[in-house]
Scaffold this active site. Structure first.
Site, mmCIF file in Angstrom:
data_model
loop_
_atom_site.group_PDB
_atom_site.id
_atom_site.type_symbol
_atom_site.label_atom_id
_atom_site.label_comp_id
_atom_site.label_asym_id
_atom_site.label_seq_id
_atom_site.Cartn_x
_atom_site.Cartn_y
_atom_site.Cartn_z
ATOM 1 C CG HIS A 41 -6.182 2.458 6.319
ATOM 2 N ND1 HIS A 41 -6.383 1.193 5.813
ATOM 3 C CD2 HIS A 41 -7.367 2.830 6.880
ATOM 4 C CE1 HIS A 41 -7.631 0.807 6.078
ATOM 5 N NE2 HIS A 41 -8.232 1.780 6.718
ATOM 6 C CE1 TYR A 48 1.195 2.087 8.562
ATOM 7 C CE2 TYR A 48 0.096 3.709 9.938
ATOM 8 C CZ TYR A 48 0.191 3.045 8.750
ATOM 9 O OH TYR A 48 -0.668 3.328 7.733
ATOM 10 N NE ARG A 107 -1.776 1.773 3.440
ATOM 11 C CZ ARG A 107 -1.650 1.606 4.756
ATOM 12 N NH1 ARG A 107 -2.338 0.705 5.393
ATOM 13 N NH2 ARG A 107 -0.808 2.354 5.438
HETATM 14 C C1 TPP Z 1 -15.360 -5.888 10.896
HETATM 15 C C2 TPP Z 1 -14.478 -4.689 10.784
HETATM 16 N N1 TPP Z 1 -13.598 -4.417 11.748
HETATM 17 C C3 TPP Z 1 -12.836 -3.304 11.684
HETATM 18 C C4 TPP Z 1 -12.926 -2.444 10.616
HETATM 19 C C5 TPP Z 1 -12.084 -1.173 10.577
HETATM 20 N N2 TPP Z 1 -11.082 -1.216 9.533
HETATM 21 C C6 TPP Z 1 -11.271 -0.644 8.339
HETATM 22 S S1 TPP Z 1 -10.016 -0.923 7.268
HETATM 23 C C7 TPP Z 1 -9.172 -1.816 8.425
HETATM 24 C C8 TPP Z 1 -7.858 -2.443 8.070
HETATM 25 C C9 TPP Z 1 -8.013 -3.381 6.930
HETATM 26 O O1 TPP Z 1 -6.786 -3.955 6.619
HETATM 27 P P1 TPP Z 1 -6.654 -4.973 5.406
HETATM 28 O O2 TPP Z 1 -7.674 -6.054 5.562
HETATM 29 O O3 TPP Z 1 -5.247 -5.386 5.321
HETATM 30 O O4 TPP Z 1 -7.078 -4.138 4.130
HETATM 31 P P2 TPP Z 1 -6.355 -2.843 3.521
HETATM 32 O O5 TPP Z 1 -6.912 -1.664 4.230
HETATM 33 O O6 TPP Z 1 -4.908 -2.982 3.728
HETATM 34 O O7 TPP Z 1 -6.745 -2.851 2.090
HETATM 35 C C10 TPP Z 1 -9.871 -1.873 9.619
HETATM 36 C C11 TPP Z 1 -9.415 -2.557 10.833
HETATM 37 C C12 TPP Z 1 -13.855 -2.785 9.614
HETATM 38 N N3 TPP Z 1 -14.016 -2.011 8.527
HETATM 39 N N4 TPP Z 1 -14.606 -3.894 9.715
#
Ligand code: TPP
Ligand code: TPP
Ligand code: MG
Ligand code: MG
Lengths: 362, 331, 331, 362
Positions: D262, D271, D258
């Site tokens: 985020h 981080y 990425r």
């Molecule tokens: C069930 C749930 N828990 C927490 C979140 C909050 N949240 C949004 S994005 C994220 C991180 C996601 O990481 P990843 O799965 O690696 O996807 P990326 O953002 O890197 O594409 C979190 C914890 C959420 N959207 N849904």
């Protein structure tokens, strides 16, 4: 190491004795004295006796339900015998034998299935969590307890268990994933007894076996003949050493067969064949251990007498359970909170008023 | 005494951080984790700096698995720790729902008091921050309906600190809902010392005689704005901040209704089957003969909180609160 | 017409089985699955014989994973099917909670009507069968508070069949709660033909003038027993069976309150933050000036349903209902 | 077969070109004509242009948030180019490029992040489900759609995606377990971009990689260089053939980084290190594809001009989104139910009364 030598990815199964009680895998035979082996058999005999009696008490309408553990005795004896007083047991519901070895009484088990919460108040058992009916959830509790004892640097190991069906729940995977991350001293067992109520394990997952699921969480896994007491014993012993050495969690798939019904309200003839049952009965864990002892000539007890003795003991416990003082209104309320809200006190008082009215109408 | 206390100006975020810091420092059994809650200090920075200060074993990041976060915390709570877990948003508390309702709330009862669950599940809640779906919810009715839980919602930095300390010290599990919309919007002098505010006690913020307004969390501020309008209109409002949703402080609520004869309930959640309904039930059960007008709920529609463009239509505004206060008083 | 219909005596179990059978036969997009729901026909045998008749692709067993059962059903519903899923017990609906609240209830709104969720989530609910923990729960308040769902609870074989057919034909997702305690306890002549009963309509079971009693599901039978006692005591009770919890048939309820001036609500779930509170709110909002006594909730304690030995203390008995009816009428 | 030759259990990674765009794995090079390769690059160029503009619109305060897809372009182009109109896309939130290739417009994406539900009403995109914010849940929907198309014997394949962090959710495991059982035509992608907000993937799981998780569900899995367009293309092509042949689901771990934050409210410097970022930037999917084309001498377009053209297009779409008619009260209510309950009608009418009062006060 058993966990290295029996790779679940190759669908290997760890076994020490065959169905005739002959040692087929000498190098892995755990170093147990005759006394201990005899004791193991006696444990299993007690489990089975108690289990059969529980089923019959239920049939007599003296308990509401009961999940028979018939066939699971080797797993229960082997894990129970590897647990110390300070170790934790986080059970699902088909672990009566393990619970007994941890100090839970048959009276408590009976109370529970008579519908009395007191049956989860294990008066003499240390570190045994009440059984978890919501499938899968207990695996997470075990992981958390694992973190806790590790954080507190306690010499304690956590044992938990799930059924084959339970491996499909999200909580199962989340728990093992956390366990891999946290390297917790937890021994996760899958009691794969081939069925989740009526659903065979082949409809539960397309994985080649259940032990391979460990790969997804970066922890060791092994598929073991759960009807082979020695194999189970050796596996738990190794798992305990692994945990003690601070290496973390392991996943053990213990292959067995639910010889009885799912619960006393289930009828297995609807979903499985006599042939299949007969085939599995040949692997019965008690017959195998007995044959082993016979070959070695170490079993000298009178089994009938033992069973009679156990029956008396179980009967006594059952009687005690049946003679529990009646359930009080207070029992509904008193443990909902440590610090009980006034609302609950009022609900209780209102109900008592109703009871007084009811009494007055008689 | 009061005069000797050292005070600092804090936001709600800082007050909660301070409460966690105090408990982490004084009690080694307190641990704290959640998604991004360790190194980064959480997406709202509520736990900022705590990992550095108290170590990675006590303040840490969790994988994205809410059921696991709550379920493992229960395991810890049963075995000697007092975990505080953060769920990232209100709408992400639901994957943990089964652990909360089937285990956390019941372990004490199930084990007949042998295994308690002294743990706090905290999450930011509520709308008004132009967020994505699942980031604006007010699930207090769901958690309050579950026997065995306590549900707390602070509305000021002072209360947030005192209630958080009480929550961590509670032997019963606490759902701690933090009004994210006013996380940083309110600043207040808060004592630097340790203090706690009892769970289960509401607070009369303004005394009045014409009508009782009951609210909590972020809606308190909106109510206070409505009170200004009411004052101009010559209406004397008694404003009560619930602070705890379960157990409800019925005494404070009922005493007020007995005085004013009228009650308006303000909350963001959907109207039906809500805390509003419960408060109306209490008004009926405990003060029926005092009621001079139908109790009124000023609450969200029975819809999903719309995304940002539609949110202003959903959120409860001061003028809407005033409008309903006036209608109730004029009944 | 009526006279020509073929009728059969059915239990609720048989009536639901019959409704599923009719819909499976006439609509190839209907599929049905759940734990043990295929080969065995479910632990209560509600789906017995359906796999044999309609094939294993349409009626099948699912692994033990409630979130998956509901989540995959939503996928099916979005892509042309009308799934009916069985969750084995009330207390095992919670692992699916996130899918229900975050996705099933919202997909139509989220997609602005492009992806509907015509699906039924059915499960046995309620106490009184001497069961283990999690097998005796009444979670209707939780599901009714969630915008986007419809929540249905039949109380007779006739209603069970008609409502199940309506539920399967609904374009909106339906939570279908089946009163397991009376699954086989009530037998009734039910038409063999296809018919449906509209979701959202209550039914006045007994007309009366002194007090309105509102109940649903297994509590209807208990109320009917209480009505016998009330009649002996010279009290004329109007008994309403809600049949649908959301949307509530406010008109029928309010008309009755306007007539009787009094309302007693009977339900098994914990009292606080419940359907009872909602009904009291409605009584206030829509019939305040007609209320002659405080609306009364005769509901479960705010505790877990005890195991079998304690359950009789928890469950609502006819004499308790009568006791509260009498107190309300005498107010 | 790629899925056989690159065993995730050995932590193998499938790659076709290196960081310099040189083919290092000729036998797996997909058979694409120059036209298609150029087209792929143009897609990626459009994605990146639109993505960077979205970030800057957000910075200007004209959108509320936005999750940058910077760095994910090869995965998006390769999967999008392997999807047909009738295929299904069940996205998480970091799939803007794939959505565009499925017919979603940038206007719709913008609308969504401006806080308008109309942005999920994909007017011209067939079979695209609105993005799923609740992590993991979309995997189950994809499995269900897979069952549905299989049951209805439709020639349709389902594509879904999750982040590395999402693999820890129970729904992830439950979905893949059902997929294994049902043999559904679903292609599950993990976009492993190394972080879940601030949490690195090594803290997400102890598994050696994410593709191995497939073993626990009995479906093929492979770890692919997600910044290598050709590797991703070849993988999807094989996955599509596998699904079409009725063999079922596969799991693809696409390794990427990425490059951005985020979301626009995140600050990655908290981080991760500059060094790490620099290291990963060398693997940028667009540079690699460009270099490949340069070696082959097939790229003859004026990139600056193209970007200008794309910018105009994106600007136009953004303007359209900004000029959407205002949100109406009706928009809050109308889609909650297909068959709207009277209650909701009444709530709306009550609110309109309030609005009238409010108007009267002005
Ligand atoms: C069930 C749930 N828990 C927490 C979140 C909050 N949240 C949004 S994005 C994220 C991180 C996601 O990481 P990843 O799965 O690696 O996807 P990326 O953002 O890197 O594409 C979190 C914890 C959420 N959207 N849904
Ligand atoms: C979350 C949840 N879903 C469903 C059930 C109902 N249920 C009780 S036992 C059982 C089957 C369990 O099978 P398995 O995990 O193989 O354990 P076994 O009974 O064979 O020991 C089911 C589905 C439950 N207890 N919990
Ligand atoms: Mg089993
Ligand atoms: Mg990621």
């Amino acid at each position: 190491m058993i966990f290295n030598d029996f790779n679940p990815l190759e669908d290997k199964i760890f076994r020490v004795i065959d169905n005739d009680g002959k040692v087929i895998n000498k190098e892995y035979m755990p170093d147990l004295d005759d006394e201990t082996i005899i004791q193991a058999y006696k444990h299993m005999l007690f489990f089975r006796t108690a289990d059969e009696m529980a089923v019959s008490f239920q049939r007599q309408g003296r308990m509401y339900t009961y999940p028979p553990c018939l066939g699971h005795e080797a797993i229960h004896a082997a894990s129970g015998m590897n647990m110390r007083d300070q170790d934790w047991l986080v059970p699902a519901f088909r672990e009566v034998g393990i619970m007994l070895l941890k100090g839970v009484s048959m009276k408590e088990i009976f109370l529970y299935y008579m519908g009395n919460e007191e049956g989860s108040n294990f008066k003499k058992a240390n570190h045994v969590i009440p059984i978890s009916i919501s499938i899968g959830s207990q695996y997470l509790h075990a992981t958390g307890i694992g973190y806790s004892v590790k954080y507190q640097k306690k010499d304690e190991i956590v044992f938990t268990s799930i059924g084959d069906g339970g491996t499909s729940e999200g909580d199962f995977s989340e728990a093992l994933n956390f366990a891999g991350n946290w390297k917790v001293p937890v021994i996760y067992t899958i009691q794969n007894n081939q069925y989740a109520i009526s659903v065979p394990v082949k409809n539960q997952t397309n994985a080649i076996n259940l032990a391979v699921k460990s790969v997804g969480f970066g922890i060791p896994g092994v598929k073991v003949d759960g009807n082979d007491f020695f194999a189970m014993y050796a596996t738990y012993k190794e798992a305990v050493e692994y945990a003690k050495a601070g290496k973390g969690a392991v996943l053990i798939e213990a292959l067995t067969y639910r010889k009885g019904a799912h619960t006393t309200s289930d009828d297995p003839t609807k979903y499985r064949t006599k042939e299949e049952e007969t085939e599995w009965h040949k692997t019965d864990p008690m017959h195998r251990l007995k044959k082993y002892m016979d070959h070695k000539g170490i079993w000298k007890e009178n089994e009938e007498e033992l069973i009679e003795k156990y029956k008396l003991e179980v009967d006594k416990q059952f009687e005690e359970a049946e003679n529990m003082p009646p359930y009080k209104l207070d029992d509904v309320f008193q443990h909902m909170y440590v610090d009980m809200p006034d609302d609950l006190r009022k609900q209780k008082a209102d109900y008592e008023q109703f009871l007084t009215w009811k009494e007055s109408k008689k | 005494m009061e005069g000797e206390q050292k005070m600092s100006v804090m936001t709600i975020v800082q007050a909660i951080n301070n409460a966690l810091d105090i408990k982490l420092a004084e009690d080694k059994t307190v641990v704290m984790y959640g998604e991004d809650a360790g190194l980064e200090g959480g997406v709202f920075r509520v736990t900022e700096g705590l990992q550095k200060k108290h170590g990675v074993e006590r303040v840490f990041d969790a994988p994205i698995a809410e059921s696991a976060i709550v379920g493992t915390a229960l395991g810890m709570a049963m075995s000697g720790l007092r975990p505080v877990v953060e769920l990232q948003f209100d709408g992400f508390s639901y994957p943990a729902f089964n652990q909360i309702i089937s285990n956390v709330s019941r372990m004490n009862n199930r084990s007949r008091g042998m295994y308690k669950a002294p743990m706090v599940i905290r999450f930011p809640y509520g709308g008004g921050i132009n967020a994505l779906e699942h980031h604006s919810e007010s699930p207090e009715a769901l958690y309050s309906h579950i026997p065995g839980l306590k549900v707390v919602v602070p509305s000021t930095p002072h209360d947030a600190k005192g209630l958080m300390i009480a929550a961590i010290e509670s032997e019963d599990p606490v759902i701690f809902m933090e009004p994210k919309r006013i996380y940083r919007a309110i600043k207040q002098e808060v004592s630097d010392d340790k203090f706690s505010i009892p769970i289960g006690k509401a607070k009369v913020l303004t005394e009045g005689t014409d009508v009782t307004v009951v609210a909590f969390g972020a809606m308190i501020r909106e109510c206070q704005k409505a009170l200004v309008m009411a004052k101009e209109a010559g209406i004397s409002v008694e404003l009560i901040d619930l602070r705890t949703i379960y157990p409800l402080d019925k005494e404070t609520i009922v005493n007020s209704i007995k005085k004013t004869g009228k009650i308006v309930i303000v909350a963001e959640a959907p109207t039906s089957f809500s805390v509003g309904g419960e408060l109306m039930a209490i008004a009926n059960e405990e003060a029926f003969l005092y009621l001079e007008a139908p109790p009124k709920r000023v609450m969200g529609f029975d819809t999903i909180v719309p995304l940002a463009k539609g949110e202003p239509l959903y959120m409860i505004s001061p003028d809407r609160i005033f409008y309903e206060i006036e209608r109730t008083v004029k009944f």
